[in-house]
Design an enzyme around this catalytic site. Structure first.
Site, PDB file in Angstrom:
ATOM      1  N   CYS A 290       0.860  -1.176   0.000  1.00  0.00           N
ATOM      2  CA  CYS A 290       0.000   0.000   0.000  1.00  0.00           C
ATOM      3  C   CYS A 290       0.899   1.229   0.000  1.00  0.00           C
ATOM      4  CB  CYS A 290      -0.866   0.024   1.254  1.00  0.00           C
ATOM      5  SG  CYS A 290      -1.782  -1.503   1.488  1.00  0.00           S
TER       6      CYS A 290
ATOM      7  N   ARG B 217       1.208   1.942  -6.011  1.00  0.00           N
ATOM      8  CA  ARG B 217       1.450   0.959  -4.951  1.00  0.00           C
ATOM      9  C   ARG B 217       0.193   0.154  -4.616  1.00  0.00           C
ATOM     10  NH1 ARG B 217       6.263   1.899  -2.235  1.00  0.00           N
ATOM     11  NH2 ARG B 217       5.507   0.638  -0.529  1.00  0.00           N
TER      12      ARG B 217
ATOM     13  N   TRP C 193      -3.656  -1.822  -1.495  1.00  0.00           N
ATOM     14  CA  TRP C 193      -3.653  -3.051  -2.292  1.00  0.00           C
ATOM     15  C   TRP C 193      -4.132  -4.137  -1.339  1.00  0.00           C
ATOM     16  CZ3 TRP C 193      -0.623  -7.719  -2.424  1.00  0.00           C
ATOM     17  CH2 TRP C 193      -0.853  -8.489  -3.573  1.00  0.00           C
TER      18      TRP C 193
ATOM     19  N   ASN D 295       0.381  -0.492   6.233  1.00  0.00           N
ATOM     20  CA  ASN D 295       0.852  -1.273   5.084  1.00  0.00           C
ATOM     21  C   ASN D 295       1.506  -2.524   5.643  1.00  0.00           C
ATOM     22  OD1 ASN D 295       1.974  -2.209   2.665  1.00  0.00           O
ATOM     23  ND2 ASN D 295       3.778  -0.902   2.849  1.00  0.00           N
ATOM     24  N   GLY D 296       1.179  -3.690   5.103  1.00  0.00           N
ATOM     25  CA  GLY D 296       1.793  -4.935   5.585  1.00  0.00           C
ATOM     26  C   GLY D 296       0.719  -5.868   6.094  1.00  0.00           C
TER      27      GLY D 296
ATOM     28  N   GLU E 198       9.235 -13.067 -20.701  1.00  0.00           N
ATOM     29  CA  GLU E 198       8.965 -11.667 -20.357  1.00  0.00           C
ATOM     30  C   GLU E 198       7.884 -11.087 -21.282  1.00  0.00           C
ATOM     31  OE1 GLU E 198       9.493  -9.935 -17.898  1.00  0.00           O
ATOM     32  OE2 GLU E 198       9.363  -7.853 -18.512  1.00  0.00           O
TER      33      GLU E 198
ATOM     34  N   LYS F 195       4.272  -9.608 -20.019  1.00  0.00           N
ATOM     35  CA  LYS F 195       3.798  -8.250 -20.323  1.00  0.00           C
ATOM     36  C   LYS F 195       2.394  -8.310 -20.926  1.00  0.00           C
ATOM     37  CE  LYS F 195       6.014  -6.391 -18.412  1.00  0.00           C
ATOM     38  NZ  LYS F 195       7.225  -6.729 -17.752  1.00  0.00           N
TER      39      LYS F 195
ATOM     40  N   GLU G 158      -0.177  -9.173 -18.188  1.00  0.00           N
ATOM     41  CA  GLU G 158      -0.378  -8.062 -17.258  1.00  0.00           C
ATOM     42  C   GLU G 158      -1.193  -6.935 -17.870  1.00  0.00           C
ATOM     43  OE1 GLU G 158       3.185  -7.040 -14.361  1.00  0.00           O
ATOM     44  OE2 GLU G 158       3.909  -7.359 -16.386  1.00  0.00           O
TER      45      GLU G 158
ATOM     46  N   HIS H  23       6.953 -31.342 -27.390  1.00  0.00           N
ATOM     47  CA  HIS H  23       6.720 -32.294 -26.299  1.00  0.00           C
ATOM     48  C   HIS H  23       5.370 -32.061 -25.632  1.00  0.00           C
ATOM     49  CE1 HIS H  23      10.747 -33.838 -26.764  1.00  0.00           C
ATOM     50  NE2 HIS H  23      11.203 -32.587 -26.778  1.00  0.00           N
TER      51      HIS H  23
ATOM     52  N   LYS I   9       2.600  -2.450  -7.581  1.00  0.00           N
ATOM     53  CA  LYS I   9       3.965  -2.302  -8.077  1.00  0.00           C
ATOM     54  C   LYS I   9       4.946  -3.186  -7.325  1.00  0.00           C
ATOM     55  CE  LYS I   9       7.267  -0.721 -10.557  1.00  0.00           C
ATOM     56  NZ  LYS I   9       7.395  -1.366 -11.867  1.00  0.00           N
TER      57      LYS I   9
END
Ligand code: M6R
Length: 625
Positions: free
Chosen positions: A2, A27, A82, A108-109, A493, A497, A500, A516, A620
């Site tokens: 957060c 955040r 968040w 936060n946490g 990557e 992207k 996301e 395979h 983030k």
């Protein structure tokens, strides 16, 4: 994670907190809220609060409804959330107020023992208003302040509450009886103090107050800080005096804002030449690779006989490239592990193991816990990090900072490229220490690395063709990404992207693995991105991937081929060909990743996801395990 802000001074706290939350919205954006120390109609001190689920715009609309006059005051705390415990609703939004309306907190946490504390509070007759782990802190403070040995003493009450909390937290406490003070504490999550003239700030990161001051103070683990207009005081959790570490912020406000682009992410994509260049600066001098704060002795470095790389998400993909580089240049085994899995499988580490912990934020809980585990096993930990003074470098033996500047877009772009460059610096430093490469060989690799920013710029300059490609591609439901060798992490990557940003199912595979199993996914018109290694590199690899392309084309796939300029061999097999400048094999990922960033942005926009800076469900940095 957060975002948290705190302010005591002479400005209107509401506006200041709103601006700070705007800059920290990356955040978390599940909800937001602000509490201000003000007065009621009789002029008595009270705390007024406003909060709302969803993005900050919802909070702003709510403030407009109730009117700013209701929220006047020059001491304020704010929060952008968040969600971890409790859904993103109005009542779960922070700040939380105590049962008597005198205490307000933001957190936060995770307070790990919240269930026990909640029961205790309920048994005392208080009905909790939220489903969060955080709210307990507000009630506990009110209990401690209203009664018992700490009654009437804000500081002692706050310390008594902190003594009872387990877990990771940054907490800001405000009490209506002490309108000119905020008491804050941190354990394993970030909190920075900003020092102004007759005003003090608190923030999860410097973006909270960079507009007003560049003088900041870093706090240690388990520190408490009390701020007022006159200054700040740092304590340990037991109340004894402690000291913060003052520093001057070298970012400016513009760096934390969009600079003319329509999103932070686009700005950050275009900052990639500088991110790589600035990361390289100062690391090669008089023919030798130089590291910054490096508390690992040369003797220890020489004795390293294995490397573990730990990281999450994009940082993990950059770590895969570290494996290729270090094994190739240093000839020692490198294992790579997703940080969240690392400590749960009892990896074999000792004092001759180097653990490379890669993290943009330096806050990621999974990586931090993996670092702590590695240290208990006696391994040496080297952090590659983009955030000065954050927890992971603080707990590591050595750090190599990437100089990508603030990355606000949730999807990592410039930080990823800077991490790859930094990982290569680590590889070269190890090769130098262990003598596995001659100085002239190191110099030669360094020179190819130094050419990268210019080549990155060339790729950026040709992004229009990718826009056209994305338009032609139209709507897609799924996409595959293939690569071999160092092209495989690039494929991963690229797929990340796209997931996301565009919320499209995407997967990255080593191209040779396709037959395979995953080849069963190929159907008519399925778009498949193929990252083709340089034809001037390992010849066999190039011809193998050309065969892989033919295999998927034969089954109806449409291929988007990323290949080196002049690689005519792949042209007949590409529905769309994106070329990148020539480079050595190991450097190619620094170029091949960029078209995939643009591809993801363009497809996201074509799908109507315009807020590419804040993809849904993400934050983030993730400060919970
Ligand atoms: O701050 P960190 O580098 O430790 O973050 C690790 C991942 O959470 C991060 O790279 C994430 O995967 C990005 N959103 C990817 O774009």
């Amino acid at each position: 994670m957060c975002g948290i802000v705190g302010y005591v001074g002479n400005r209107q706290g509401l506006n200041l907190a709103l601006d700070a939350l705007r800059r920290m919205e990356y955040r978390g954006y599940d909800s937001s809220g602000i509490a201000v120390a003000g007065t009621d109609e009789q002029g008595d001190p009270v705390i007024n609060m406003v909060k709302h689920a969803g993005k900050l715009a919802n909070l702003e609309a709510r403030i407009a409804e109730i009117g700013e006059d209701q929220l006047r005051g020059t001491t304020a705390i704010g929060h952008t959330r968040w969600a971890t415990h409790g859904r993103p609703t109005d009542s779960n939004a922070h700040p939380h107020m105590s049962f008597d309306g005198r205490v307000s907190i933001v957190h936060n946490g995770i307070i790990e023992n919240f269930a026990v504390l909640r029961t205790e509070i309920e048994q005392a007759g208080v009905e909790l208003k939220s489903e969060t782990d955080s709210e307990v802190a507000a009630h506990l403070l009110a209990f401690a302040y209203n009664d018992g040995p700490t009654a009437g003493d804000f500081r002692a009450s706050a310390l008594a509450v902190l003594d009872r909390l387990e877990g990771a937290f940054t907490l800001l406490f405000m009490h209506a009886d002490h309108p000119d003070q905020i008491i804050a504490a941190r354990r394993s999550t970030p909190l920075i103090v900003g020092v102004g003239e007759n005003e003090m700030f608190l923030g999860s990161d410097v973006a909270a107050f960079i507009e007003f001051t560049k003088e900041a103070v870093e706090l240690d683990q388990d520190n408490v800080v009390i701020i007022s207009r006159d200054g700040y005081e740092v304590l340990n959790f037991d109340g004894s005096a402690a000291e913060g570490k003052p520093f001057t912020i070298d970012w400016d406000l513009a760096a934390a804002e969009k600079g003319g682009y329509d999103s932070f992410m686009m700005k950050e994509i275009f900052e990639q030449p500088a991110a790589v260049r600035d990361t390289l600066v100062g690391h090669f001098s008089d023919g030798r690779v130089v590291l910054d704060k490096f508390d690992i002795s040369n003797t220890d470095l020489k004795s390293i006989n294995q490397v573990f790389v730990i990281a999450c998400g994009s940082a993990y993909h950059s770590g895969l490239l570290a494996k290729y580089a270090i094994e190739h240049w240093v000839r020692i085994p490198v294992q790579i592990e997703v940080a969240s899995e690392f400590r749960y499988r009892d990896p074999v580490l000792d004092e001759r193991t180097l653990v490379l912990a890669i993290s943009q934020s330096g806050e990621t809980a999974d990586t931090l816990e993996a670092v702590r585990h590695a240290k208990t096993q006696g391994a040496k930990v080297l952090a590659v990090c983009n955030t000065n003074g954050s927890q992971i470098p603080r707990e590591s033996d050595a750090v190599l900072y990437t100089h990508a500047g603030p990355e606000i877009g949730v999807a990592s772009t410039k930080a990823f490229l800077a991490q790859v460059a930094a990982n290569y610096i680590v590889g070269l430093a190890l090769a130098q220490a262990k003598g596995t490469k001659y100085p002239d060989e190191i110099q030669e690799i360094w020179e190819t690395l130094e050419e990268i920013p210019g080549k990155v710029q060339q790729v950026l300059d040709s992004q229009e063709s990718i826009k056209q490609l994305s338009d032609e591609l139209g709507r897609v439901d799924t996409m595959l990404f293939l690569g071999r060798g160092v092209g495989f992490p690039v494929a991963l990557e690229g797929a990340l992207k796209l997931k996301e940003l565009a919320y499209i199912h995407a997967e990255g595979f080593p191209a040779g693995e396709l037959k395979h199993g995953p080849i069963a996914l190929i159907e008519e018109d399925l778009p498949v991105v193929v990252v083709v290694p340089s034809p001037r590199g390992v010849k066999l690899l190039h011809s193998k991937i050309v065969s892989n392309i033919q295999e998927i084309r034969a089954r109806g796939a449409k291929t988007i081929v990323i290949a080196e300029e002049g690689d005519t061999a792949v042209e007949p097999y590409a529905n769309w060909l994106i070329t990148i400048p020539e480079s050595s094999t190991i450097m190619q990922p620094l170029l091949a990743t960029i078209p995939l960033q643009f591809l993801a942005v363009n497809i996201a926009r074509a799908c109507g996801n315009d807020d590419i800076d804040k993809p849904r469900n993400l934050a983030k940095s993730v400060t919970v395990e």
